[in-house]
Scaffold this active site. Structure first.
Site, PDB file in Angstrom:
ATOM      1  N   HIS A 154      -5.641  -7.114  13.506  1.00 53.88           N
ATOM      2  CA  HIS A 154      -4.222  -6.229  13.399  1.00 53.88           C
ATOM      3  C   HIS A 154      -3.496  -5.970  14.848  1.00 53.88           C
ATOM      4  O   HIS A 154      -4.828  -5.319  15.216  1.00 53.88           O
ATOM      5  CB  HIS A 154      -4.411  -5.329  12.307  1.00 53.88           C
ATOM      6  CG  HIS A 154      -3.001  -4.258  12.091  1.00 53.88           C
ATOM      7  ND1 HIS A 154      -1.885  -5.031  11.341  1.00 53.88           N
ATOM      8  CD2 HIS A 154      -2.633  -3.046  11.928  1.00 53.88           C
ATOM      9  CE1 HIS A 154      -1.502  -4.027  11.462  1.00 53.88           C
ATOM     10  NE2 HIS A 154      -1.917  -2.734  11.375  1.00 53.88           N
TER      11      HIS A 154
ATOM     12  N   LYS B  76       1.105  -1.246  -0.083  1.00 55.03           N
ATOM     13  CA  LYS B  76       0.530   0.225  -0.028  1.00 55.03           C
ATOM     14  C   LYS B  76       1.342   1.285  -0.333  1.00 55.03           C
ATOM     15  O   LYS B  76       2.314   1.170   0.376  1.00 55.03           O
ATOM     16  CB  LYS B  76      -0.820   0.465   1.151  1.00 55.03           C
ATOM     17  CG  LYS B  76      -0.523  -0.056   2.716  1.00 55.03           C
ATOM     18  CD  LYS B  76      -0.685   0.419   3.398  1.00 55.03           C
ATOM     19  CE  LYS B  76      -0.556  -0.263   5.351  1.00 55.03           C
ATOM     20  NZ  LYS B  76      -0.596   0.565   6.067  1.00 55.03           N
TER      21      LYS B  76
ATOM     22  N   ARG C  25      -8.957  -0.139  16.322  1.00 56.38           N
ATOM     23  CA  ARG C  25      -9.115   0.758  15.508  1.00 56.38           C
ATOM     24  C   ARG C  25     -10.355   0.035  14.176  1.00 56.38           C
ATOM     25  O   ARG C  25     -11.838  -0.058  14.626  1.00 56.38           O
ATOM     26  CB  ARG C  25      -8.209   1.163  13.981  1.00 56.38           C
ATOM     27  CG  ARG C  25      -7.808   1.883  12.943  1.00 56.38           C
ATOM     28  CD  ARG C  25      -6.356   1.767  12.579  1.00 56.38           C
ATOM     29  NE  ARG C  25      -5.735   0.599  11.916  1.00 56.38           N
ATOM     30  CZ  ARG C  25      -4.605   0.769  11.401  1.00 56.38           C
ATOM     31  NH1 ARG C  25      -3.670   1.490  11.286  1.00 56.38           N
ATOM     32  NH2 ARG C  25      -4.511  -0.635  10.852  1.00 56.38           N
TER      33      ARG C  25
ATOM     34  N   CYS D  42      13.404  24.059   3.925  1.00 48.23           N
ATOM     35  CA  CYS D  42      13.279  24.927   3.051  1.00 48.23           C
ATOM     36  C   CYS D  42      11.752  23.853   1.812  1.00 48.23           C
ATOM     37  O   CYS D  42      12.341  22.112   2.365  1.00 48.23           O
ATOM     38  CB  CYS D  42      13.661  24.988   2.124  1.00 48.23           C
ATOM     39  SG  CYS D  42      14.711  26.647   3.075  1.00 48.23           S
ATOM     40  N   MET D  43      10.808  23.860   1.490  1.00 49.31           N
ATOM     41  CA  MET D  43      10.149  23.302   0.370  1.00 49.31           C
ATOM     42  C   MET D  43      10.751  22.615  -0.293  1.00 49.31           C
ATOM     43  O   MET D  43      10.970  21.350  -0.774  1.00 49.31           O
ATOM     44  CB  MET D  43       9.160  24.608   0.178  1.00 49.31           C
ATOM     45  CG  MET D  43       7.807  23.459  -0.740  1.00 49.31           C
ATOM     46  SD  MET D  43       6.861  24.122  -1.571  1.00 49.31           S
ATOM     47  CE  MET D  43       5.900  25.323  -0.419  1.00 49.31           C
ATOM     48  N   ASP D  44      11.769  23.523  -1.062  1.00 46.07           N
ATOM     49  CA  ASP D  44      12.802  22.481  -1.989  1.00 46.07           C
ATOM     50  C   ASP D  44      14.244  22.353  -1.636  1.00 46.07           C
ATOM     51  O   ASP D  44      15.094  21.507  -2.790  1.00 46.07           O
ATOM     52  CB  ASP D  44      12.675  23.296  -2.795  1.00 46.07           C
ATOM     53  CG  ASP D  44      11.238  24.300  -3.540  1.00 46.07           C
ATOM     54  OD1 ASP D  44      10.378  22.663  -3.946  1.00 46.07           O
ATOM     55  OD2 ASP D  44      11.013  25.226  -3.349  1.00 46.07           O
TER      56      ASP D  44
ATOM     57  N   ARG E  68       1.952 -10.451   7.244  1.00 48.42           N
ATOM     58  CA  ARG E  68       1.798  -9.523   6.365  1.00 48.42           C
ATOM     59  C   ARG E  68       2.202  -8.365   6.282  1.00 48.42           C
ATOM     60  O   ARG E  68       2.397  -7.591   6.674  1.00 48.42           O
ATOM     61  CB  ARG E  68       0.261  -9.336   6.595  1.00 48.42           C
ATOM     62  CG  ARG E  68      -0.658  -9.458   6.323  1.00 48.42           C
ATOM     63  CD  ARG E  68      -2.049  -8.709   6.829  1.00 48.42           C
ATOM     64  NE  ARG E  68      -2.119  -7.813   7.659  1.00 48.42           N
ATOM     65  CZ  ARG E  68      -3.023  -8.440   8.998  1.00 48.42           C
ATOM     66  NH1 ARG E  68      -3.066  -9.076   9.275  1.00 48.42           N
ATOM     67  NH2 ARG E  68      -1.983  -7.169  10.216  1.00 48.42           N
TER      68      ARG E  68
ATOM     69  N   TYR F 187      15.437  29.386   6.901  1.00 48.87           N
ATOM     70  CA  TYR F 187      14.481  30.451   7.549  1.00 48.87           C
ATOM     71  C   TYR F 187      14.418  30.465   8.676  1.00 48.87           C
ATOM     72  O   TYR F 187      15.139  29.652   9.268  1.00 48.87           O
ATOM     73  CB  TYR F 187      13.234  29.720   6.986  1.00 48.87           C
ATOM     74  CG  TYR F 187      12.889  30.065   5.212  1.00 48.87           C
ATOM     75  CD1 TYR F 187      12.547  31.235   5.119  1.00 48.87           C
ATOM     76  CD2 TYR F 187      12.281  29.169   4.500  1.00 48.87           C
ATOM     77  CE1 TYR F 187      12.617  30.986   3.493  1.00 48.87           C
ATOM     78  CE2 TYR F 187      11.980  29.042   3.657  1.00 48.87           C
ATOM     79  CZ  TYR F 187      11.810  29.894   2.958  1.00 48.87           C
ATOM     80  OH  TYR F 187      11.893  30.342   1.570  1.00 48.87           O
TER      81      TYR F 187
HETATM   82  C1  LIG Z   1      -3.820  -4.021   8.505  1.00 49.95           C
HETATM   83  C2  LIG Z   1      -2.561  -4.186   7.914  1.00 49.95           C
HETATM   84  N1  LIG Z   1      -1.564  -5.161   8.253  1.00 49.95           N
HETATM   85  C3  LIG Z   1      -0.283  -4.911   7.225  1.00 49.95           C
HETATM   86  C4  LIG Z   1       1.036  -3.953   7.897  1.00 49.95           C
HETATM   87  C5  LIG Z   1       1.867  -4.405   7.409  1.00 49.95           C
HETATM   88  O1  LIG Z   1       2.262  -3.557   8.335  1.00 49.95           O
HETATM   89  P1  LIG Z   1       4.218  -3.103   8.529  1.00 49.95           P
HETATM   90  O2  LIG Z   1       4.875  -2.267   7.705  1.00 49.95           O
HETATM   91  O3  LIG Z   1       4.252  -3.106  10.141  1.00 49.95           O
HETATM   92  O4  LIG Z   1       4.444  -4.785   8.468  1.00 49.95           O
HETATM   93  C6  LIG Z   1      -0.117  -2.868   7.791  1.00 49.95           C
HETATM   94  C7  LIG Z   1       0.390  -1.418   7.441  1.00 49.95           C
HETATM   95  O5  LIG Z   1       0.364  -0.598   8.399  1.00 49.95           O
HETATM   96  C8  LIG Z   1      -1.522  -2.844   8.203  1.00 49.95           C
HETATM   97  O6  LIG Z   1      -2.884  -2.221   8.532  1.00 49.95           O
END
Ligand SMILES: Cc1ncc(COP(=O)(O)O)c(C=O)c1O
Length: 400
Positions: free
Chosen positions: A178, A48, A146, A336-338, A234, A280
């Site tokens: 999670h 992701k 969550r 700074c920004m850049d 995961r 700055y």
């Molecule tokens: C639901 C879920 N599973 C797995 C992961 C992977 O976590 P990590 O990057 O700590 O291995 C995340 C990341 O935040 C997550 O939100």
């Protein structure tokens, strides 16, 4: 210029003065390490947030080449982008709202997480619309506070899922949760969440819909606690070679290789007199007549402003110079920004055009994303995921 086996994305101007070099071989090797550690559990590479900043599709392909059999993303749009790119591996998306493009996900063969009753209803409708069963992973609230189905809703949700499974509208592919404190393996919540998870699995079995896959472990849990592996793990951060438990073990100690190097060419080297304010707010002032180098990366590129150097503390690290002359210096003054400024010292030999590395794999003693996280008071996740979209990504090792 691109060499054979390399690709550049983002700003394609070959003169752009900075780049993130992503070593796909490192991603493959990290996955191999995770497959080994997970010993029997399937590995879902979490890609992701644009592959934690490394690029969604290249990261996904490298992870699959390294031995991952699943991909995981938060947003449905990320799952559909992978499908549009021709990635046909098993794929789960978990941040599904009732108005998510569920019918498109079902049609694309994407597994969908269900964390609430409205989403469950919407998935059943989407499966009906498409005339094919939706593969769902039921997320349960085991203590993170969550997303996830609460225990008081669970009996009802499981009864509904069991009925839909019998009707052929749903397949219960997974049951998952999670962890809140996986980076602190001794934290009592880890054990409590495991117990709550086991209880949810028992409830699903008793409701007549045992999940095919149980999954709970992120990178930290994968690397520290085999009892949390279940049927699938995961990992996300570890795929990209960064330590999910920096207080316990470094990436190198965990057998991981950071996949990204962020580098830039000095735009200018010039001399400032002693006592001259820098950037700055003049948070930093030169202690002597000195040379400063201007690095063309700033907070718009993801360099955290909290890692500014000056009255509030030393700034983020950069590696300047080559070979035996290489040294790690600190950002002088505000980010700074850049751009950021580095105090190179009075005898500096660096010139405009020379390469400076903000972070890399640290093999030469140079800074890592973890060092930047420490300097900014944050986590390494934030350092790579915030890399700005205008920074070109150059991929090495595509020809696996
Ligand atoms: C639901 C879920 N599973 C797995 C992961 C992977 O976590 P990590 O990057 O700590 O291995 C995340 C990341 O935040 C997550 O939100």
């Amino acid at each position: 210029m691109t060499a054979p086996g390399e690709t550049i994305t983002g700003v394609t101007d070959p003169y752009y003065p900075a780049q993130a070099v992503v070593d796909l071989a490192a991603i493959r090797s990290n996955i191999a390490r995770l497959v080994d550690t997970a010993a029997g559990a399937a590995v879902m590479a979490v890609v992701k947030a644009d592959g934690y900043g490394h690029g969604l599709v290249p990261s996904a392909r490298a992870a699959l080449a390294g031995g991952a059999t699943w991909l995981g993303v938060a947003q449905p749009a990320e799952a559909l982008a992978l499908r549009a790119a021709g990635v046909d591996a098993r794929l789960l998306t978990w941040l599904t709202a009732p108005d998510a493009p569920l019918a498109d996900l079902v049609a694309a063969g994407v597994d969908v997480s269900v964390a609430s009753l409205p989403v469950l209803d919407a998935v059943v409708r989407a499966a009906g619309e498409r005339g094919r069963p939706a593969r769902v992973h039921l997320e349960v609230e085991t203590g993170l506070g969550r997303n996830g189905m609460s225990y008081d809703e669970l009996p009802w949700a499981l009864a509904r899922i069991a009925a839909q499974v019998r009707e052929g509208a749903l397949e219960l592919e997974g049951l998952w949760s999670h962890l809140a404190c996986a980076d602190d393996p001794a934290h009592p919540s880890v054990r409590a969440q495991r117990d709550a998870f086991d209880e949810a699995v028992r409830l699903a079995e008793r409701a007549g819909c045992p999940p095919r896959l149980r999954h709970l472990a992120n990178s930290a849990a994968t690397l520290t606690e085999p009892r949390l592996h279940y049927d699938l793990v995961r990992p996300g951060l570890a795929v990209f070679g960064l330590s999910p438990v920096p207080a316990i073990a470094s990436a190198a100690e965990l057998g991981l290789r950071p996949a990204m190097r962020l580098e830039a060419r000095l735009a200018t080297v010039k001399t400032l007199p002693a006592g001259h304010g820098v950037s700055y707010g003049h948070a930093y002032a030169t202690a002597q007549r000195t040379k400063v180098g201007i690095v063309p990366l700033g907070y718009a590129d993801g360099v955290p402003r909290h890692a500014s150097g000056g009255d509030a503390g030393p700034g983020g690290p950069v590696r300047v110079g080559e070979g035996a002359r290489a040294r790690t210096l600190r950002i002088a003054g505000r980010v700074c920004m850049d751009q950021v400024v580095v105090d190179l010292g009075p005898d500096a030999l660096e010139q405009a055009g020379d390469t400076v590395v903000l972070f890399g794999d640290g093999h030469d003693g140079g800074p890592t994303a973890q060092d930047w996280a420490d300097a900014a008071g944050t986590i390494s996740y934030e350092i790579t995921t915030r890399l700005g979209s205008r920074v070109p990504r150059r991929y090495l090792g595509e020809d696996a």
